[in-house]
Design a protein around this motif. Structure first.
Motif, PDB file in Angstrom:
ATOM      1  N   THR A 193      -1.657  -0.303 -13.189  1.00  0.00           N
ATOM      2  CA  THR A 193      -2.683  -0.994 -12.397  1.00  0.00           C
ATOM      3  C   THR A 193      -2.887  -2.465 -12.767  1.00  0.00           C
ATOM      4  O   THR A 193      -3.077  -3.334 -12.252  1.00  0.00           O
ATOM      5  CB  THR A 193      -3.751  -0.053 -12.398  1.00  0.00           C
ATOM      6  OG1 THR A 193      -3.519   1.102 -11.795  1.00  0.00           O
ATOM      7  CG2 THR A 193      -5.018  -0.768 -11.338  1.00  0.00           C
ATOM      8  N   ALA A 194      -3.295  -2.681 -14.259  1.00  0.00           N
ATOM      9  CA  ALA A 194      -3.330  -3.860 -14.907  1.00  0.00           C
ATOM     10  C   ALA A 194      -2.227  -4.753 -14.401  1.00  0.00           C
ATOM     11  O   ALA A 194      -2.623  -6.118 -14.254  1.00  0.00           O
ATOM     12  CB  ALA A 194      -3.774  -3.730 -16.314  1.00  0.00           C
ATOM     13  N   LEU A 195      -1.166  -4.303 -14.719  1.00  0.00           N
ATOM     14  CA  LEU A 195       0.248  -5.192 -14.419  1.00  0.00           C
ATOM     15  C   LEU A 195       0.267  -5.792 -12.861  1.00  0.00           C
ATOM     16  O   LEU A 195       0.521  -6.943 -12.725  1.00  0.00           O
ATOM     17  CB  LEU A 195       1.324  -4.459 -14.511  1.00  0.00           C
ATOM     18  CG  LEU A 195       1.731  -3.977 -16.130  1.00  0.00           C
ATOM     19  CD1 LEU A 195       2.855  -2.912 -16.005  1.00  0.00           C
ATOM     20  CD2 LEU A 195       2.038  -5.334 -16.583  1.00  0.00           C
ATOM     21  N   MET A 213       0.726  -1.222  -0.001  1.00  0.00           N
ATOM     22  CA  MET A 213      -0.185   0.007   0.210  1.00  0.00           C
ATOM     23  C   MET A 213       0.887   1.383  -0.103  1.00  0.00           C
ATOM     24  O   MET A 213       0.537   2.256  -0.862  1.00  0.00           O
ATOM     25  CB  MET A 213      -1.044  -0.020   1.175  1.00  0.00           C
ATOM     26  CG  MET A 213      -1.928   1.246   1.157  1.00  0.00           C
ATOM     27  SD  MET A 213      -2.916   1.268   2.857  1.00  0.00           S
ATOM     28  CE  MET A 213      -3.859  -0.444   2.476  1.00  0.00           C
ATOM     29  N   GLY A 214       2.205   1.138   0.854  1.00  0.00           N
ATOM     30  CA  GLY A 214       2.711   2.496   1.208  1.00  0.00           C
ATOM     31  C   GLY A 214       3.417   2.727  -0.387  1.00  0.00           C
ATOM     32  O   GLY A 214       3.799   4.145  -0.499  1.00  0.00           O
ATOM     33  N   SER A 215       3.774   1.895  -1.067  1.00  0.00           N
ATOM     34  CA  SER A 215       4.678   2.210  -2.440  1.00  0.00           C
ATOM     35  C   SER A 215       3.823   2.897  -3.308  1.00  0.00           C
ATOM     36  O   SER A 215       4.273   3.704  -3.900  1.00  0.00           O
ATOM     37  CB  SER A 215       4.940   0.846  -2.958  1.00  0.00           C
ATOM     38  OG  SER A 215       4.075   0.025  -3.299  1.00  0.00           O
ATOM     39  N   TYR A 216       2.560   2.826  -3.359  1.00  0.00           N
ATOM     40  CA  TYR A 216       1.588   3.637  -4.056  1.00  0.00           C
ATOM     41  C   TYR A 216       1.651   5.234  -3.495  1.00  0.00           C
ATOM     42  O   TYR A 216       1.897   6.137  -4.574  1.00  0.00           O
ATOM     43  CB  TYR A 216       0.014   3.081  -3.959  1.00  0.00           C
ATOM     44  CG  TYR A 216      -0.996   3.906  -4.786  1.00  0.00           C
ATOM     45  CD1 TYR A 216      -1.354   3.481  -6.204  1.00  0.00           C
ATOM     46  CD2 TYR A 216      -1.547   4.943  -4.371  1.00  0.00           C
ATOM     47  CE1 TYR A 216      -2.261   4.131  -6.906  1.00  0.00           C
ATOM     48  CE2 TYR A 216      -2.612   5.712  -4.946  1.00  0.00           C
ATOM     49  CZ  TYR A 216      -2.788   5.280  -6.301  1.00  0.00           C
ATOM     50  OH  TYR A 216      -3.737   5.943  -7.043  1.00  0.00           O
ATOM     51  N   THR A 217       1.654   5.208  -2.233  1.00  0.00           N
ATOM     52  CA  THR A 217       1.488   6.472  -1.674  1.00  0.00           C
ATOM     53  C   THR A 217       2.672   7.387  -1.925  1.00  0.00           C
ATOM     54  O   THR A 217       2.791   8.428  -2.148  1.00  0.00           O
ATOM     55  CB  THR A 217       1.025   6.614  -0.194  1.00  0.00           C
ATOM     56  OG1 THR A 217      -0.051   5.955  -0.203  1.00  0.00           O
ATOM     57  CG2 THR A 217       1.039   7.998   0.216  1.00  0.00           C
ATOM     58  N   LEU A 218       3.971   6.571  -1.656  1.00  0.00           N
ATOM     59  CA  LEU A 218       5.277   7.107  -1.988  1.00  0.00           C
ATOM     60  C   LEU A 218       5.461   7.520  -3.589  1.00  0.00           C
ATOM     61  O   LEU A 218       6.018   8.704  -3.544  1.00  0.00           O
ATOM     62  CB  LEU A 218       6.110   6.034  -1.529  1.00  0.00           C
ATOM     63  CG  LEU A 218       7.608   6.468  -1.813  1.00  0.00           C
ATOM     64  CD1 LEU A 218       8.166   7.448  -1.032  1.00  0.00           C
ATOM     65  CD2 LEU A 218       8.935   5.185  -1.622  1.00  0.00           C
ATOM     66  N   LEU A 225       6.554  -2.827  -7.010  1.00  0.00           N
ATOM     67  CA  LEU A 225       7.110  -2.130  -8.106  1.00  0.00           C
ATOM     68  C   LEU A 225       5.841  -1.624  -9.183  1.00  0.00           C
ATOM     69  O   LEU A 225       5.803  -0.516  -9.401  1.00  0.00           O
ATOM     70  CB  LEU A 225       7.906  -3.006  -9.131  1.00  0.00           C
ATOM     71  CG  LEU A 225       8.030  -2.114 -10.426  1.00  0.00           C
ATOM     72  CD1 LEU A 225       9.160  -0.855 -10.199  1.00  0.00           C
ATOM     73  CD2 LEU A 225       9.056  -3.352 -11.229  1.00  0.00           C
ATOM     74  N   PHE A 226       4.769  -2.309  -9.412  1.00  0.00           N
ATOM     75  CA  PHE A 226       3.731  -2.014  -9.969  1.00  0.00           C
ATOM     76  C   PHE A 226       2.675  -1.157  -9.317  1.00  0.00           C
ATOM     77  O   PHE A 226       2.226  -0.162  -9.824  1.00  0.00           O
ATOM     78  CB  PHE A 226       2.922  -3.344 -10.423  1.00  0.00           C
ATOM     79  CG  PHE A 226       3.656  -4.155 -11.380  1.00  0.00           C
ATOM     80  CD1 PHE A 226       4.407  -3.722 -12.165  1.00  0.00           C
ATOM     81  CD2 PHE A 226       3.342  -5.692 -11.222  1.00  0.00           C
ATOM     82  CE1 PHE A 226       5.311  -4.658 -13.164  1.00  0.00           C
ATOM     83  CE2 PHE A 226       4.025  -6.411 -12.399  1.00  0.00           C
ATOM     84  CZ  PHE A 226       4.894  -5.813 -13.204  1.00  0.00           C
TER      85      PHE A 226
END
Length: 394
Positions: free
Chosen positions: A82-84, A44-49, A96-97
């Motif tokens: 997002t699809a990846l 979750m945090g990777s998206y916000t980062l 990563l995705f």
């Protein structure tokens, strides 16, 4: 104009849904990828980062380009990344995705906030922003249930569905949204980071962003440990807590739709002052409610008030400097994400130290009181009130 409002609403809905989607999937992904609990949060945090870091770059870049092209490109990249996620084979590929999805969102969402004041007449900007913000509120109310339902088919289906929907939205933007070429003022800074100089030099701008940070700091702290508090105090299961989140999102949606009318009736200064005072009192009282039903009702009311205030804050920020609205919107995105991160960390410390939710409620009340004081002393609310009165007198 209705097509544009609907389109911007759907863009914010799909971005918000993608943001909240990973939450109910963490237990499944944790087991599937054999990830310990302390590392699982990075999915979750990777998206916000990614969103927080690249928002600082995307805004200044978009102020020098055709905002429509940036929006289309951001949506296409968002759809692909997002699809990846649905094809991730281990923890690190998922991280990563999700990071790439956050980066793409950083190039997408700020364009929507900046496009509304560009494409709509002044009299309709407040209402349009309220409807667009309602897209985020709807995603908060229904993103988790929709994601959970689709995940019951297969964990990857929600990511593929969002990817396809985002791709369709990119096509719609290409067809229906007019070009939004940059407004170049004489002597406008050409360097990416020099575009932040007018904001850094303005006392009103600094005060506005500090106040915006404080609002998100307090509200994020209470939201971060909502689930744990519900489980500890009312012994609710995860799905039962999800119903509370639906009430929360519905309150946010209703508030965002009411925002323009309330601000017009009270003026910006009175709306902000009354809203912040009500929220501070509600956050202090919230930990002492006796049933989960009352808690759900309290959250509905709290987020209704927040739904009224957030479009007002977006309007205030977009009015700071019309020539760099992309920069303004991107800085607000980074401010929000930074406050969310800090709020979650503070909430965890307070909950563990004082063994309960009361300290978090007091912290939220203090944060909102500080926000109101900063808004008032920066002078930006007085300017907004004077502008509103001048329009009313015409």
């Amino acid at each position: 104009m209705r097509k544009l409002i609907a389109l911007f609403f759907l863009i914010m809905f799909v971005i918000g849904t993608d943001t909240f989607l990973i939450s109910p999937l963490i237990p499944t992904l944790q087991n599937m990828f054999d990830v310990p609990t302390e590392k699982a949060g990075w999915m979750m945090g990777s998206y916000t980062l990614g969103s927080a870091a690249f928002a600082l770059i995307s805004g200044p870049l978009s102020d020098g380009w055709d905002r429509k092209k940036v929006l289309v490109g951001g949506l296409v990249c968002f759809a692909i990344s997002t699809a990846l996620c649905g094809f991730a084979v281990d923890f690190w590929t998922m991280v990563l995705f999700r990071l790439l999805a956050g980066v793409s969102a950083a190039f997408t969402a700020p364009q929507v906030w900046a496009a509304v004041p560009t494409l709509f007449p002044p009299a309709r900007i407040g209402k349009a922003l309220g409807v667009v913000y309602a897209g985020l509120a709807m995603s908060q109310a229904f993103g988790v249930p929709i994601g959970s339902l689709l995940a019951s088919i297969r964990w990857s289906v929600p990511f593929w569905a969002i990817g396809l929907f985002a791709l369709a939205l990119a096509a719609a933007v290409a067809i229906y949204v007019p070009a939004m070429k940059p407004r170049q003022s004489q002597g406008a800074p050409s360097s990416i980071f020099r575009r932040y100089v007018p904001l850094l030099q303005s006392g009103k701008a600094r005060g506005t962003y500090l106040a915006y940070f404080c609002v998100h700091l307090g509200s994020s702290a209470t939201f971060a440990f909502l689930g744990k508090w519900m489980a500890d105090r009312f012994h609710l299961a995860v799905d039962e807590t999800g119903y509370v989140i639906i009430f929360l999102g519905l309150g946010n949606l209703l508030g965002s739709l009411m925002s323009a009318s309330v601000i017009k009736a009270l003026n910006p200064l009175r709306t902000m002052a009354a809203g912040m005072a009500i929220l501070a009192a509600a956050y202090v009282a919230l930990p002492h409610v006796t049933t989960a039903s009352i808690a759900a009702g309290a959250y509905f009311f709290i987020f209704l008030v927040l739904g009224i205030l957030f479009p007002l804050m977006v309007t205030i920020m977009n009015g700071l400097n019309p020539t760099i609205r992309g920069t303004i919107s991107s800085l607000s995105t980074s401010t929000m994400n930074a406050a969310t991160t800090c709020g979650a960390w503070v909430a965890g410390t307070l909950y563990a130290t004082f063994n309960g939710y009361s300290a978090i409620g007091i912290f939220a009340a203090i944060s909102l009181a500080c926000s109101l004081l900063v808004f008032v002393f920066s002078g930006v609310l007085s300017t907004q009130a004077a502008t509103a009165e001048a329009k009313a007198g015409q």
